[in-house]
Design a protein around this motif. Structure first.
Motif, PDB file in Angstrom:
ATOM      1  N   ASP A  46      13.692  76.481  31.057  1.00  0.00           N
ATOM      2  CA  ASP A  46      13.944  75.467  32.066  1.00  0.00           C
ATOM      3  C   ASP A  46      14.154  74.084  31.466  1.00  0.00           C
ATOM      4  O   ASP A  46      14.621  73.195  32.136  1.00  0.00           O
ATOM      5  CB  ASP A  46      12.812  75.427  33.069  1.00  0.00           C
ATOM      6  CG  ASP A  46      12.846  76.638  34.005  1.00  0.00           C
ATOM      7  OD1 ASP A  46      13.922  77.237  34.143  1.00  0.00           O
ATOM      8  OD2 ASP A  46      11.805  76.961  34.580  1.00  0.00           O
ATOM      9  N   ALA A  47      13.790  73.892  30.218  1.00  0.00           N
ATOM     10  CA  ALA A  47      13.900  72.577  29.600  1.00  0.00           C
ATOM     11  C   ALA A  47      15.308  72.285  29.096  1.00  0.00           C
ATOM     12  O   ALA A  47      15.580  71.185  28.651  1.00  0.00           O
ATOM     13  CB  ALA A  47      12.913  72.468  28.443  1.00  0.00           C
ATOM     14  N   GLY A  48      16.200  73.263  29.169  1.00  0.00           N
ATOM     15  CA  GLY A  48      17.559  73.044  28.690  1.00  0.00           C
ATOM     16  C   GLY A  48      17.714  73.269  27.206  1.00  0.00           C
ATOM     17  O   GLY A  48      18.653  72.792  26.599  1.00  0.00           O
ATOM     18  N   ALA A  97      20.238  71.463  24.495  1.00  0.00           N
ATOM     19  CA  ALA A  97      21.456  71.606  25.299  1.00  0.00           C
ATOM     20  C   ALA A  97      21.570  70.444  26.276  1.00  0.00           C
ATOM     21  O   ALA A  97      22.438  69.593  26.150  1.00  0.00           O
ATOM     22  CB  ALA A  97      21.447  72.933  26.051  1.00  0.00           C
ATOM     23  N   SER A  98      20.699  70.401  27.231  1.00  0.00           N
ATOM     24  CA  SER A  98      20.711  69.366  28.262  1.00  0.00           C
ATOM     25  C   SER A  98      19.380  69.459  28.990  1.00  0.00           C
ATOM     26  O   SER A  98      18.514  70.231  28.609  1.00  0.00           O
ATOM     27  CB  SER A  98      21.869  69.611  29.231  1.00  0.00           C
ATOM     28  OG  SER A  98      21.618  70.775  29.994  1.00  0.00           O
ATOM     29  N   GLY A  99      19.239  68.718  30.035  1.00  0.00           N
ATOM     30  CA  GLY A  99      18.027  68.800  30.847  1.00  0.00           C
ATOM     31  C   GLY A  99      18.083  69.929  31.855  1.00  0.00           C
ATOM     32  O   GLY A  99      17.164  70.095  32.641  1.00  0.00           O
ATOM     33  N   HIS A 100      19.165  70.712  31.835  1.00  0.00           N
ATOM     34  CA  HIS A 100      19.351  71.804  32.795  1.00  0.00           C
ATOM     35  C   HIS A 100      19.022  73.151  32.151  1.00  0.00           C
ATOM     36  O   HIS A 100      19.157  73.319  30.951  1.00  0.00           O
ATOM     37  CB  HIS A 100      20.794  71.818  33.291  1.00  0.00           C
ATOM     38  CG  HIS A 100      21.212  70.544  33.941  1.00  0.00           C
ATOM     39  ND1 HIS A 100      20.933  70.261  35.250  1.00  0.00           N
ATOM     40  CD2 HIS A 100      21.867  69.467  33.455  1.00  0.00           C
ATOM     41  CE1 HIS A 100      21.413  69.066  35.552  1.00  0.00           C
ATOM     42  NE2 HIS A 100      21.983  68.560  34.471  1.00  0.00           N
ATOM     43  N   SER A 101      18.646  74.105  32.970  1.00  0.00           N
ATOM     44  CA  SER A 101      18.303  75.439  32.472  1.00  0.00           C
ATOM     45  C   SER A 101      19.484  76.120  31.806  1.00  0.00           C
ATOM     46  O   SER A 101      20.623  76.018  32.276  1.00  0.00           O
ATOM     47  CB  SER A 101      17.813  76.319  33.620  1.00  0.00           C
ATOM     48  OG  SER A 101      16.614  75.814  34.145  1.00  0.00           O
ATOM     49  N   GLY A 132      24.838  77.316  31.145  1.00  0.00           N
ATOM     50  CA  GLY A 132      23.699  77.116  32.029  1.00  0.00           C
ATOM     51  C   GLY A 132      24.037  76.325  33.263  1.00  0.00           C
ATOM     52  O   GLY A 132      25.200  76.199  33.657  1.00  0.00           O
ATOM     53  N   ASP A 133      22.998  75.747  33.845  1.00  0.00           N
ATOM     54  CA  ASP A 133      23.124  75.072  35.131  1.00  0.00           C
ATOM     55  C   ASP A 133      23.971  73.811  35.101  1.00  0.00           C
ATOM     56  O   ASP A 133      24.401  73.333  36.144  1.00  0.00           O
ATOM     57  CB  ASP A 133      21.737  74.745  35.688  1.00  0.00           C
ATOM     58  CG  ASP A 133      21.010  75.978  36.193  1.00  0.00           C
ATOM     59  OD1 ASP A 133      21.621  77.075  36.232  1.00  0.00           O
ATOM     60  OD2 ASP A 133      19.818  75.860  36.554  1.00  0.00           O
TER      61      ASP A 133
END
Length: 161
Positions: free
Chosen positions: A1-3, A21-25, A42-43
């Motif tokens: 979940d932390a990306g 990656a990013s702050g998205h899952s 991801g998200d």
């Protein structure tokens, strides 16, 4: 979940590398056939490529943060749920098993292309990404999306035979 994308030892479960990656899952991860790079989606709707050898400005050895992606490919309008990687053999194009997935882009594939990434998303599309030159360090900015196929419904998974 932390990306993050984490590479772990299967025996000890210790984290060997962490890619930001990013702050998205992150919902989908696939190894490239060279065993040195990873494709993720991801998200945040971006396909990313990571280099296990420390590409993207990260550390080379040991555990810890290995930096960011060496390549980012935006294009989807919603969360990516699946990624796949196809490897082509020489100038004969796709094998019979991969021909179905790449049929609409076969005429665009150059003789020296060896690897394609495919991503499926909640935006109802499947995208085919050109990774030509990426494995040789080509970071030339260009649109790597070769084809967009409308599935008509959210794409949960991809199966490449």
């Amino acid at each position: 979940d932390a990306g993050d994308v984490r590479v772990c030892d299967t025996t000890s479960r210790a984290t060997l590398r962490t890619f930001r990656a990013s702050g998205h899952s992150v919902r989908a991860v696939q190894w490239l056939s060279d065993g040195k790079r990873i494709v993720s989606g991801g998200d945040d709707a971006i396909v990313r490529i990571y280099d296990l050898g420390g590409g993207g400005g990260g550390s080379v050895g040991g555990s810890g943060d290995s930096g960011g992606p060496i390549l980012q490919m935006p294009g989807h309008g919603d969360a990516i749920r699946s990624v796949a990687v196809l490897r082509f053999k020489g100038d004969k194009g796709a094998t019979a098993a991969t021909a179905t997935a790449a049929a609409s882009v076969a005429s665009k594939i150059k003789e020296d292309i060896r690897t394609l990434a495919i991503s499926g998303s909640y935006d109802h599309t499947v995208r085919v990404w050109d990774l030509e030159g990426m494995l040789d360090g080509d970071d030339e900015p260009r649109d790597r999306c070769m084809a967009v196929m409308d599935h008509g419904a959210p794409v949960e998974d991809l199966l490449v035979l």
